[in-house]
Design a protein around this motif. Structure first.
Motif, PDB file in Angstrom:
ATOM      1  N   ARG A   1       0.817  -1.222   0.000  1.00  0.00           N
ATOM      2  CA  ARG A   1       0.000   0.000   0.000  1.00  0.00           C
ATOM      3  C   ARG A   1       0.851   1.272   0.000  1.00  0.00           C
ATOM      4  NH1 ARG A   1      -5.492   1.421   3.216  1.00  0.00           N
ATOM      5  NH2 ARG A   1      -5.718   3.462   2.279  1.00  0.00           N
ATOM      6  N   PRO A   2       1.876   1.393   0.867  1.00  0.00           N
ATOM      7  CA  PRO A   2       2.704   2.605   0.798  1.00  0.00           C
ATOM      8  C   PRO A   2       3.363   2.782  -0.574  1.00  0.00           C
ATOM      9  CG  PRO A   2       3.182   1.412   2.824  1.00  0.00           C
ATOM     10  CD  PRO A   2       2.273   0.541   2.001  1.00  0.00           C
ATOM     11  N   PHE A   3       3.852   1.683  -1.154  1.00  0.00           N
ATOM     12  CA  PHE A   3       4.482   1.751  -2.466  1.00  0.00           C
ATOM     13  C   PHE A   3       3.490   2.262  -3.507  1.00  0.00           C
ATOM     14  CE2 PHE A   3       5.453  -0.163  -6.586  1.00  0.00           C
ATOM     15  CZ  PHE A   3       6.753   0.294  -6.781  1.00  0.00           C
ATOM     16  N   ASN A   4       2.313   1.646  -3.546  1.00  0.00           N
ATOM     17  CA  ASN A   4       1.285   2.079  -4.507  1.00  0.00           C
ATOM     18  C   ASN A   4       0.842   3.518  -4.257  1.00  0.00           C
ATOM     19  OD1 ASN A   4       1.277  -0.357  -5.901  1.00  0.00           O
ATOM     20  ND2 ASN A   4      -0.427  -1.188  -4.742  1.00  0.00           N
ATOM     21  N   ASP A   5       0.659   3.886  -2.986  1.00  0.00           N
ATOM     22  CA  ASP A   5       0.237   5.254  -2.662  1.00  0.00           C
ATOM     23  C   ASP A   5       1.301   6.272  -3.071  1.00  0.00           C
ATOM     24  OD1 ASP A   5      -2.123   4.256  -1.645  1.00  0.00           O
ATOM     25  OD2 ASP A   5      -1.576   4.575   0.467  1.00  0.00           O
ATOM     26  N   TYR A   6       2.566   5.928  -2.841  1.00  0.00           N
ATOM     27  CA  TYR A   6       3.660   6.833  -3.196  1.00  0.00           C
ATOM     28  C   TYR A   6       3.678   7.102  -4.699  1.00  0.00           C
ATOM     29  CZ  TYR A   6       8.376   8.629  -3.890  1.00  0.00           C
ATOM     30  OH  TYR A   6       9.448   9.411  -4.259  1.00  0.00           O
ATOM     31  N   TRP A   7       3.685   6.017  -5.501  1.00  0.00           N
ATOM     32  CA  TRP A   7       3.780   6.213  -6.944  1.00  0.00           C
ATOM     33  C   TRP A   7       2.488   6.774  -7.532  1.00  0.00           C
ATOM     34  CZ3 TRP A   7       8.071   7.263  -8.926  1.00  0.00           C
ATOM     35  CH2 TRP A   7       9.238   6.747  -8.373  1.00  0.00           C
ATOM     36  N   SER A   8       1.354   6.508  -6.904  1.00  0.00           N
ATOM     37  CA  SER A   8       0.100   7.130  -7.347  1.00  0.00           C
ATOM     38  C   SER A   8       0.124   8.631  -7.071  1.00  0.00           C
ATOM     39  CB  SER A   8      -1.096   6.485  -6.649  1.00  0.00           C
ATOM     40  OG  SER A   8      -1.230   5.142  -7.058  1.00  0.00           O
ATOM     41  N   ALA A   9       0.675   9.034  -5.932  1.00  0.00           N
ATOM     42  CA  ALA A   9       0.813  10.462  -5.633  1.00  0.00           C
ATOM     43  C   ALA A   9       1.749  11.125  -6.637  1.00  0.00           C
ATOM     44  CB  ALA A   9       1.333  10.669  -4.204  1.00  0.00           C
ATOM     45  N   HIS A  10       2.811  10.430  -7.000  1.00  0.00           N
ATOM     46  CA  HIS A  10       3.744  10.971  -7.996  1.00  0.00           C
ATOM     47  C   HIS A  10       3.031  11.160  -9.334  1.00  0.00           C
ATOM     48  CE1 HIS A  10       7.345  11.750 -10.266  1.00  0.00           C
ATOM     49  NE2 HIS A  10       8.124  11.527  -9.218  1.00  0.00           N
ATOM     50  N   ALA A  11       2.286  10.137  -9.750  1.00  0.00           N
ATOM     51  CA  ALA A  11       1.563  10.214 -11.024  1.00  0.00           C
ATOM     52  C   ALA A  11       0.517  11.332 -11.006  1.00  0.00           C
ATOM     53  CB  ALA A  11       0.897   8.878 -11.339  1.00  0.00           C
ATOM     54  N   ALA A  12      -0.087  11.558  -9.842  1.00  0.00           N
ATOM     55  CA  ALA A  12      -1.099  12.608  -9.700  1.00  0.00           C
ATOM     56  C   ALA A  12      -0.474  13.990  -9.510  1.00  0.00           C
ATOM     57  CB  ALA A  12      -2.020  12.288  -8.525  1.00  0.00           C
ATOM     58  N   ARG A  13       0.852  14.009  -9.420  1.00  0.00           N
ATOM     59  CA  ARG A  13       1.592  15.249  -9.226  1.00  0.00           C
ATOM     60  C   ARG A  13       1.206  15.942  -7.907  1.00  0.00           C
ATOM     61  NH1 ARG A  13       4.394  16.573 -13.552  1.00  0.00           N
ATOM     62  NH2 ARG A  13       4.302  18.806 -13.228  1.00  0.00           N
ATOM     63  N   ASP A  14       0.884  15.135  -6.914  1.00  0.00           N
ATOM     64  CA  ASP A  14       0.518  15.626  -5.586  1.00  0.00           C
ATOM     65  C   ASP A  14       1.783  15.661  -4.738  1.00  0.00           C
ATOM     66  OD1 ASP A  14      -0.452  16.130  -3.033  1.00  0.00           O
ATOM     67  OD2 ASP A  14      -2.157  14.755  -3.241  1.00  0.00           O
ATOM     68  N   TRP A  15       2.558  16.714  -4.922  1.00  0.00           N
ATOM     69  CA  TRP A  15       3.895  16.788  -4.329  1.00  0.00           C
ATOM     70  C   TRP A  15       3.852  16.889  -2.809  1.00  0.00           C
ATOM     71  CZ3 TRP A  15       5.692  14.660  -8.141  1.00  0.00           C
ATOM     72  CH2 TRP A  15       5.519  15.099  -9.445  1.00  0.00           C
ATOM     73  N   ALA A  16       2.853  17.532  -2.244  1.00  0.00           N
ATOM     74  CA  ALA A  16       2.752  17.611  -0.783  1.00  0.00           C
ATOM     75  C   ALA A  16       2.508  16.216  -0.194  1.00  0.00           C
ATOM     76  CB  ALA A  16       1.642  18.570  -0.379  1.00  0.00           C
ATOM     77  N   ARG A  17       1.639  15.440  -0.824  1.00  0.00           N
ATOM     78  CA  ARG A  17       1.385  14.074  -0.352  1.00  0.00           C
ATOM     79  C   ARG A  17       2.631  13.210  -0.541  1.00  0.00           C
ATOM     80  NH1 ARG A  17      -2.683   9.500  -2.460  1.00  0.00           N
ATOM     81  NH2 ARG A  17      -1.880  10.251  -4.432  1.00  0.00           N
ATOM     82  N   LEU A  18       3.324  13.390  -1.664  1.00  0.00           N
ATOM     83  CA  LEU A  18       4.541  12.635  -1.923  1.00  0.00           C
ATOM     84  C   LEU A  18       5.604  12.937  -0.867  1.00  0.00           C
ATOM     85  CD1 LEU A  18       5.505  10.694  -4.234  1.00  0.00           C
ATOM     86  CD2 LEU A  18       6.774  12.647  -5.097  1.00  0.00           C
ATOM     87  N   HIS A  19       5.730  14.203  -0.512  1.00  0.00           N
ATOM     88  CA  HIS A  19       6.715  14.624   0.493  1.00  0.00           C
ATOM     89  C   HIS A  19       6.517  13.896   1.816  1.00  0.00           C
ATOM     90  CE1 HIS A  19       8.226  17.297   3.717  1.00  0.00           C
ATOM     91  NE2 HIS A  19       9.283  17.327   2.926  1.00  0.00           N
TER      92      HIS A  19
END
Length: 123
Positions: free
Chosen positions: A21-39
């Motif tokens: 789940r963390p892996f998927n959430d991380y790369w999904s945030a990257h794809a969504a360009r949600d930089w605050a969530r990625l941080h």
């Protein structure tokens, strides 16, 4: 964005490690360009300021595809070899790369290890 696993064992091992789940959430945030969530997933030897991190990523190419090719892990660390595709948001040009993706378990939580020298200050 599409995430594929080269074989079912990798995905099963990530489930066992509580890392899927963390892996998927991380790369999904990257794809969504949600930089605050990625941080929020990131960790490095020295803290990385969100006030630098978020604008730094503003021009990043969009992740469109992630293939997990391999997984190596120990008690508190996991390393994956990824094959990825990125798209330039301006021109639409696509680029494919291979990269190592490192995750560390800190206080029971998986965090993505930052290797970008512009963010870590390491050269």
């Amino acid at each position: 964005m599409l995430i594929n696993y080269s074989d079912g064992q990798i995905q099963s091992r990530l489930v066992e490690l509580d890392l899927l789940r963390p892996f998927n959430d991380y790369w999904s945030a990257h794809a969504a360009r949600d930089w605050a969530r990625l941080h929020a997933f990131e960790v490095a030897e020295a803290p990385i300021s969100a006030t630098f991190y978020v604008p730094y990523h503003a021009r990043a190419w969009q992740v469109t595809h992630v293939d997990v090719l391999s997984l190596e892990q120990s008690d508190a660390e996991a390393r994956m070899t990824l094959s990825m595709k990125f798209r330039d948001p301006d021109s639409g040009k696509v680029r494919a790369i291979h990269r190592q993706d490192k995750w560390v378990r800190m206080d029971g939580v998986w965090r993505h290890w930052v290797t970008d020298p512009m963010l870590t200050g390491n050269r």
